[in-house]
Design a protein around this motif. Structure first.
Motif, PDB file in Angstrom:
ATOM      1  N   UNK A   1     -43.156 -41.415  -6.430  1.00 28.46           N
ATOM      2  CA  UNK A   1     -42.797 -40.101  -6.961  1.00 28.46           C
ATOM      3  C   UNK A   1     -42.054 -39.269  -5.917  1.00 28.46           C
ATOM      4  N   UNK A   2     -42.537 -39.348  -4.653  1.00 24.89           N
ATOM      5  CA  UNK A   2     -41.872 -38.610  -3.579  1.00 24.89           C
ATOM      6  C   UNK A   2     -40.458 -39.141  -3.351  1.00 24.89           C
TER       7      UNK A   2
ATOM      8  N   UNK B   1     -36.939 -37.272  -3.739  1.00 26.08           N
ATOM      9  CA  UNK B   1     -35.918 -37.233  -2.686  1.00 26.08           C
ATOM     10  C   UNK B   1     -34.586 -37.752  -3.204  1.00 26.08           C
ATOM     11  N   UNK B   2     -34.644 -38.858  -3.968  1.00 22.51           N
ATOM     12  CA  UNK B   2     -33.414 -39.424  -4.539  1.00 22.51           C
ATOM     13  C   UNK B   2     -32.750 -38.417  -5.470  1.00 22.51           C
ATOM     14  N   UNK B   3     -33.587 -37.712  -6.249  1.00 24.19           N
ATOM     15  CA  UNK B   3     -33.061 -36.696  -7.154  1.00 24.19           C
ATOM     16  C   UNK B   3     -32.354 -35.586  -6.373  1.00 24.19           C
ATOM     17  N   UNK B   4     -33.033 -35.137  -5.285  1.00 23.77           N
ATOM     18  CA  UNK B   4     -32.433 -34.084  -4.464  1.00 23.77           C
ATOM     19  C   UNK B   4     -31.150 -34.584  -3.795  1.00 23.77           C
ATOM     20  N   UNK B   5     -31.192 -35.840  -3.297  1.00 20.44           N
ATOM     21  CA  UNK B   5     -29.990 -36.415  -2.674  1.00 20.44           C
ATOM     22  C   UNK B   5     -28.857 -36.531  -3.685  1.00 20.44           C
ATOM     23  N   UNK B   6     -29.205 -36.904  -4.906  1.00 23.08           N
ATOM     24  CA  UNK B   6     -28.182 -37.013  -5.946  1.00 23.08           C
ATOM     25  C   UNK B   6     -27.585 -35.641  -6.248  1.00 23.08           C
TER      26      UNK B   6
END
Length: 285
Positions: free
Chosen positions: A92-93, A97-102
């Motif tokens: 989930x973390x 992070x991937x979502x924020x990076x995207x």
């Protein structure tokens, strides 16, 4: 009735029969056979019971081992579940992070597109400015006197003109009428486009003073040029902050009288000749 109890009863009956001599031998023998058969059956039953007991012990041991293994499996299952929960939390973390990076990547891409668009606009504007300055260069070169015109009045001459930018804040000026030649080298304040504007003003003012007004006295030309520049740039106004101008070296050459009249503003005159005492050169400030 159990086999052992029945056997004990039969033995007791046989003992009584033995005491009772009146009992037929045949009945005694039959009873003995039954006794032997019962003893054999009892022995077999005892062996079966031993085997069943041994099997029961083995099953108990196996069950105990199975219970221990199940307990270990339960512990491992709990550990795996904990590890699974931890991995799900980490997942989930990581997904966050991937979502924020995207999102960051998308924002950077959008900013990059904006920058590229602005870059293209700046490059277009820059090219337009360069094209305009190059056109201004052609205009500036057009107003400069050609070397052939200067060389027509002088046996040995050259022009060293190397602008720092595309257009120059320096210019040279030349005019000849009959036996009088006026030539000037001017250094305007500023470089590039501002200096080029000043050079255009200086060239126009020299045309007005010398060609239109027919003034051929070096000092007077320089004085009128200074006054005209101050007037054109409104430098005498109290609110004016302009301090622009130009340094000038100007010569009026009279070939009929064989004389040179010089006027300079922060620019000297160098005279070269074999008859001069100081190394073929004399400086006139």
């Amino acid at each position: 009735m159990k086999v052992s109890s029945f056997t004990s009863a039969l033995k007791s009956l046989l003992s009584k029969s033995s005491k009772n001599s009146a009992a037929p031998d045949i009945e005694k023998e039959a009873m003995r056979e039954q006794l032997r058969a019962l003893e054999q059956e009892q022995q077999k039953s005892s062996e079966k019971n031993k085997k069943l007991w041994a099997m029961g012990e083995a099953v108990h041991k196996e069950r105990r081992l199975v219970d221990e293994k199940n307990a270990l499996l339960q512990q491992e299952t709990e550990k795996l579940q904990e590890e699974k929960a931890r991995l799900q939390t980490e997942k989930a973390k990581v997904e966050e992070k991937v979502k924020k990076l995207w999102q960051t990547s998308t924002a950077v891409h959008q900013e990059k597109e904006k920058i590229n668009k602005l870059k293209q606009e700046v490059e277009l504007k820059h090219q337009e400015v360069i094209d305009s300055v190059n056109y201004a260069k052609r205009i500036q070169e057009a107003i400069l006197p050609p070397l052939s015109e200067i060389a027509a009045g002088f046996r040995d001459c050259f022009v060293l003109f190397k602008p720092r930018d595309i257009v120059s804040g320096d210019f040279y000026w030349h005019y000849r009428r009959d036996h009088i030649t006026v030539i000037a080298a001017c250094d305007c304040t500023g470089h590039g486009v501002p200096g080029a504007f000043m050079s255009m003003i200086g060239n126009t003012l020299l045309n007005q003073i010398v060609i239109e007004k027919s003034i051929f006295r070096a000092g007077e030309i320089l004085t009128l040029l200074d006054e005209a520049i101050r007037l054109a740039l409104k430098q005498d106004d109290q609110e004016s902050s302009s301090r622009d101008g130009m340094d000038v070296a100007l010569c009026v050459i009279d070939t009929e009288r064989n004389e040179v009249r010089f006027a300079g503003d922060n620019r000297p005159l160098y005279i070269f000749g074999e008859s001069l005492e100081d190394g073929f050169m004399e400086l006139i400030s």
